[in-house]
Enzyme design. Sequence first.
Site, short mmCIF file in Angstrom:
data_model
loop_
_atom_site.label_atom_id
_atom_site.label_comp_id
_atom_site.label_asym_id
_atom_site.label_seq_id
_atom_site.Cartn_x
_atom_site.Cartn_y
_atom_site.Cartn_z
N CYS A 8 99.97 79.72 24.15
CA CYS A 8 100.52 80.10 22.84
C CYS A 8 100.71 78.82 22.03
O CYS A 8 100.08 77.80 22.31
CB CYS A 8 101.79 80.93 22.97
SG CYS A 8 103.16 80.08 23.81
N ASN A 11 104.56 77.09 23.84
CA ASN A 11 104.72 77.23 25.30
C ASN A 11 106.20 77.39 25.70
O ASN A 11 106.62 76.93 26.75
CB ASN A 11 104.07 76.05 26.05
CG ASN A 11 103.89 76.27 27.55
OD1 ASN A 11 103.91 75.33 28.33
ND2 ASN A 11 103.72 77.51 27.98
N CYS A 13 107.83 80.65 24.42
CA CYS A 13 108.13 82.09 24.31
C CYS A 13 107.05 82.94 24.99
O CYS A 13 107.26 83.47 26.08
CB CYS A 13 108.29 82.51 22.85
SG CYS A 13 109.80 81.86 22.09
N ARG A 14 105.88 83.07 24.35
CA ARG A 14 104.92 84.08 24.82
C ARG A 14 104.16 83.67 26.08
O ARG A 14 104.07 84.46 27.03
CB ARG A 14 103.93 84.41 23.69
CG ARG A 14 104.58 85.10 22.51
CD ARG A 14 103.73 85.03 21.27
NE ARG A 14 103.59 83.66 20.78
CZ ARG A 14 102.80 83.28 19.79
NH1 ARG A 14 102.06 84.19 19.18
NH2 ARG A 14 102.74 82.02 19.42
N SER A 15 103.61 82.45 26.10
CA SER A 15 102.79 82.10 27.28
C SER A 15 103.60 81.87 28.55
O SER A 15 103.15 82.26 29.63
CB SER A 15 101.82 80.94 26.99
OG SER A 15 102.49 79.76 26.68
N ASP A 123 104.85 86.75 17.63
CA ASP A 123 105.70 85.64 18.04
C ASP A 123 107.17 86.02 17.79
O ASP A 123 107.56 86.23 16.65
CB ASP A 123 105.32 84.40 17.21
CG ASP A 123 105.98 83.15 17.75
OD1 ASP A 123 106.88 83.26 18.59
OD2 ASP A 123 105.55 82.05 17.34
P1 4NP Z 1 105.55 80.45 21.28
O1 4NP Z 1 106.63 80.55 20.11
O2 4NP Z 1 104.29 79.91 20.65
O3 4NP Z 1 105.40 81.87 21.73
O4 4NP Z 1 106.13 79.54 22.32
C1 4NP Z 1 106.97 79.47 19.30
C2 4NP Z 1 107.83 78.52 19.77
C3 4NP Z 1 108.20 77.47 18.95
C4 4NP Z 1 107.71 77.38 17.68
C5 4NP Z 1 106.83 78.33 17.20
C6 4NP Z 1 106.46 79.38 18.02
N1 4NP Z 1 108.11 76.29 16.84
O5 4NP Z 1 107.69 76.28 15.67
O6 4NP Z 1 108.86 75.42 17.29
#
Ligand code: 4NP
Length: 152
Positions: A8, A11, A13-15, A123
């Site tokens: 993702c 790294n 939340c989703r992955s 997300d």
């Molecule tokens: P992820 O979610 O891609 O599912 O881990 C996010 C985590 C952090 C951020 C964006 C999306 N960020 O902008 O910090």
Amino acid sequence: MQKILFVCLGNICRSPLAEGIMLHLKSKHNLQLEIDSAGTANYHVGEAPDRRTIANAKKKGVDLSSLRARQFSAIDFENFDKIYAMDKNNFKNILALAKKESHKNKVSLFLSGEPSYEDEVPDPYYGTESDFENVFWLVYEKCEQLAGIKEL
Ligand code: 4NP
């Protein structure tokens, strides 16, 4: 043994959720899989998953607390058989790092063929508690399907 990588943006939340769920399914069903996750961005390298992701998964018996974020790199094309991108932007950014056709062919959208989500895992990072809940079950069901445990 098949080696799969979930990717993702951050790294956190989703992955890592997909990684933790797949590890959970691996131990429950004795699956022959190697599993990891990474982010296309480096914002959260070395951090544990988002505390809301950890808390939500914990309620369902999936422990994510020992996972740590790392950034995706081109070496991952050599080390993994299948690379699943959580959304189209990440898919595009992963493909941009691939120099060989055989590497490009390893990459697919995690939710490919799920028109109701336009092939993307939403997300939850800027979302609510219920967004984390929904993403958990969406990822759980897809992981079961990928592992051949359940047809969607
Ligand atoms: P992820 O979610 O891609 O599912 O881990 C996010 C985590 C952090 C951020 C964006 C999306 N960020 O902008 O910090």
